[in-house]
Design an enzyme around this catalytic site. Sequence first.
Site, PDB file in Angstrom:
ATOM      1  N   TRP A   9      35.079  43.753  39.571  1.00 11.34           N
ATOM      2  CA  TRP A   9      34.434  45.194  39.446  1.00 11.34           C
ATOM      3  C   TRP A   9      33.812  45.595  38.293  1.00 11.34           C
ATOM      4  O   TRP A   9      32.671  46.245  38.283  1.00 11.34           O
ATOM      5  CB  TRP A   9      35.683  46.168  39.507  1.00 11.34           C
ATOM      6  CG  TRP A   9      35.193  47.348  39.668  1.00 11.34           C
ATOM      7  CD1 TRP A   9      34.820  48.597  40.828  1.00 11.34           C
ATOM      8  CD2 TRP A   9      34.869  48.425  38.481  1.00 11.34           C
ATOM      9  NE1 TRP A   9      34.343  49.616  40.627  1.00 11.34           N
ATOM     10  CE2 TRP A   9      34.434  49.712  39.052  1.00 11.34           C
ATOM     11  CE3 TRP A   9      35.360  48.412  37.323  1.00 11.34           C
ATOM     12  CZ2 TRP A   9      34.147  50.951  38.262  1.00 11.34           C
ATOM     13  CZ3 TRP A   9      35.005  49.586  36.238  1.00 11.34           C
ATOM     14  CH2 TRP A   9      34.579  50.526  36.783  1.00 11.34           C
ATOM     15  N   HIS A  10      34.209  45.053  37.089  1.00  8.74           N
ATOM     16  CA  HIS A  10      33.546  45.382  35.785  1.00  8.74           C
ATOM     17  C   HIS A  10      32.196  44.574  35.695  1.00  8.74           C
ATOM     18  O   HIS A  10      31.168  44.995  34.680  1.00  8.74           O
ATOM     19  CB  HIS A  10      34.483  44.773  34.665  1.00  8.74           C
ATOM     20  CG  HIS A  10      35.676  46.045  34.288  1.00  8.74           C
ATOM     21  ND1 HIS A  10      36.897  46.114  34.871  1.00  8.74           N
ATOM     22  CD2 HIS A  10      35.671  47.027  33.477  1.00  8.74           C
ATOM     23  CE1 HIS A  10      37.703  46.924  34.587  1.00  8.74           C
ATOM     24  NE2 HIS A  10      36.999  47.788  33.914  1.00  8.74           N
ATOM     25  N   GLY A  11      32.051  43.691  36.383  1.00 11.87           N
ATOM     26  CA  GLY A  11      30.720  42.778  36.105  1.00 11.87           C
ATOM     27  C   GLY A  11      30.680  41.521  36.736  1.00 11.87           C
ATOM     28  O   GLY A  11      31.630  40.656  36.934  1.00 11.87           O
TER      29      GLY A  11
END
Length: 489
Positions: A332-334
């Site tokens: 989700w963060h990248g």
Amino acid sequence: MLFNSLEFAIFLPIVFFLYWFATNKNLRNQNLLIVAASLLFYGWWDWRFLLLMVVTITLSYLSGLAIRQVRSNREEHSARRGARLVTALNITLNLAILGTFKYYNFFVDSFVDAFSLFGRELSPRTLQVILPVGISFYTFQALSYTIDVYRRQISPTRSLLSFFAFVSFFPQLVAGPIERATNLLPQFQRKREFRRDQAVDGLRQMLWGLFKKVVIADNCAVHADIIFQDPSAMSGSTLVLGALFFTFQIYGDFSGYSDIAIGTARLFGINLMRNFAYPYFSRDIAEFWRRWHISLTTWFRDYLYIPLGGSRGTLLTSIRNTFVIFLVSGFWHGANWTFLIWGALNALYFLPLLLARQNRKNLSVVAQGRILPTPRETVAMAGTFALTVFAWIFFRADNLDQAFTYIAGIFTPSLFTLPIFPGSDDAITTALLILLFLTIEWFGREREYAIQDLGLRWKRPLRHALYYALILSLFWFGVGNQQFIYFQF
């Protein structure tokens, strides 16, 4: 538009004045102003992506009405199947939009790299677009509404205006907290009255958030960027220092944003959920994740971990679900393998607690009611903090090669030398600011935010001196309007 910018300093008072004095305290007018201000706030960054946000909001709004419709016109089994179909369709469409902009290039590049191992060179097309700011945040917020309607935890709203205000509310639009419809949407459907005590508390929390961002995070960023830029040229001690600077940079940056968002919302009579609860004072990694990015952690718990079975099944099922939730959190963060490794590493940290059934051990505030922690608590906090700092190296690194080079450089004889790097003299001032910051956080750890009660019992001149000192520090130690880290997610 950045919270720590001149534009926002002009924008906020204007919206505040219009909200309370020009809308005649009419609910519809207030919501209309919130939506207009939110669209301006988001469009200030890049107006072209406004359409993308409007599509996400519209899809989720219509899905709620569609679920209501299929349930009212069909028998139970057919209604359940229809509601499930509508929910799945909305989730698929919204995740497809998110995936296209955020992950398409990652999967294409990974596919090309995989084929290159077999001597095949591919040249596919990638998207030459920038990531729309905040897309992960408002997408997850909109999705939670559809899922909650499907679960009958909230009734679908007929008011498109209220729903737009709920998803696009500008204080938390681009970096959270990721609100639930059950908490935020009803606040846009009932009359709001100005409360001076709520507004003053909001301003106090905004001030503390700005201090975290401008004084702590931005100054730490200067040193962390220098050290992470070329880790092979740095000593082991310098690399440790760089990891520590990034550790406080990301906390000051993201929790600072959350404080400003929550405080700003209170100016408009809106209460947002808490997003950080002093995570660096945690005694184990499970406690850390109960205190870090609370809105995302609980989102994954409620909409992913529990539907997968949570901890109700066998031990192997619990282990599988734990790794799933941490890997998804990392992704989700990248779109980078570094985030997946970061997520997997945290899952490994969590595993011993899960096996020993100790993951719900530390639920209260550390050293509650006491000034100092016990020696055992001190060791537990230090160990958890060290594990967290190590994991942040992967989070900060540009790629896996840089991360492994960084870690290898730490474990050398130079670890026992004095850290020296360009700007190391200024780093002493930053280190002292961090110590001051940690001291204030420690003594305020039983409050929603560190300075919530600080100075309230002092005489007015002394209390105002504290606030003026914090405001002055923003200008004295400010290093420019740096973008918030989580804007990239």
